[in-house]
Design a protein around this motif. Sequence first.
Motif, short mmCIF file in Angstrom:
data_model
loop_
_atom_site.label_atom_id
_atom_site.label_comp_id
_atom_site.label_asym_id
_atom_site.label_seq_id
_atom_site.Cartn_x
_atom_site.Cartn_y
_atom_site.Cartn_z
N THR A 44 -2.30 14.70 -0.62
CA THR A 44 -2.16 13.64 -1.68
C THR A 44 -3.19 13.55 -2.61
OG1 THR A 44 -0.94 12.20 0.19
CG2 THR A 44 -1.85 11.17 -2.07
N PHE B 232 -2.48 14.49 -6.67
CA PHE B 232 -2.85 13.39 -7.46
C PHE B 232 -3.78 14.12 -8.65
CE2 PHE B 232 -5.23 10.07 -9.66
CZ PHE B 232 -4.26 9.05 -9.32
N SER C 1 3.89 6.45 0.37
CA SER C 1 3.19 7.46 -0.45
C SER C 1 2.72 6.89 -1.84
CB SER C 1 4.23 8.74 -0.49
OG SER C 1 3.57 9.50 -1.66
N ARG D 9 -1.14 6.12 -3.35
CA ARG D 9 -1.39 6.62 -4.53
C ARG D 9 -2.05 5.47 -5.39
NH1 ARG D 9 1.05 11.61 -6.13
NH2 ARG D 9 0.97 11.17 -8.28
N GLU D 10 -1.51 4.24 -5.21
CA GLU D 10 -2.06 2.99 -5.87
C GLU D 10 -3.35 2.82 -5.42
OE1 GLU D 10 -0.81 -1.72 -6.41
OE2 GLU D 10 0.67 -0.23 -5.03
#
Length: 269
Positions: free
Chosen positions: A90, A94, A144, A148-149
């Motif tokens: 992830t 990102f 997901s 990411r937040e």
Amino acid sequence: MPAFATDPPRSPILYSCYFNVSREGEQFVPEHILSYQVAGTLFTNDGDREQVFREGDLRLSKRNHLVKFRKQPPENGEFKSLSIALDQQTLRSFSLEYGYQAAQHRASREAVVELELNPLFKSYLDSLQPYEQLAQPGNEGLLSLKVREAIMLLLKSRPDLQDVLFDFAEPGKIDLEAFMSRNFHFNVQLRRFAYLTGRSLATFKRDFEKIFQLSPSRWLQQRRLQEAHFLIKEKGKAPSEAYLEVGFEDLSHFSFAFKKMYGVAPSRL
């Protein structure tokens, strides 16, 4: 599920609940983990310093570190924590999408970073309360997005963490003698020690015997017993405390090895 795990968790967002005191022993942190203390107290020790996290505290556990911890439920209550695993896949995605990268490699020995619980984090954590619904099949995309937040909030509140989150380098070859002398009391497999010192298992064993003139397993047992002897005799620790502190898993095995080395049971010191 513990706040630290020996393997990456199946779900990136997990709750831990314990009714009794849980002394998990030593753990290897394989991924960055953002954790919020919902109830109870967590005590951590990375070999250099001890930290205490109470209800309402927020922390980031950094990957590729060794950490001992103990979970203390509140009186007549249960220990609760919320953890969000920030896995490498992830973070790499990102990084490519937003152009983030580590400005430099920071070989920090700090395993757990204390964070400020600002209003943005508080709102984010509140949004995770229906965790049972989030964990249901079919919500993988939503999970997901929540991970990411969390990354975005970390970067907004602590821009310096960019060098931590987006440092994808594996541990480099380091001073084996200094590392083992500092971390012998962590009860992890030899392959973990090898990885953290930047070596294959075979190279680790070969380098180790050149330095210490003993096999890793024999040296670890002797060094742990020496430290236990000091803790019991000089510091007044009970054997039931000392064996965990120095990296033994089983009290009876510790007592047997101690008596064999010193000719007296640890309880007789």
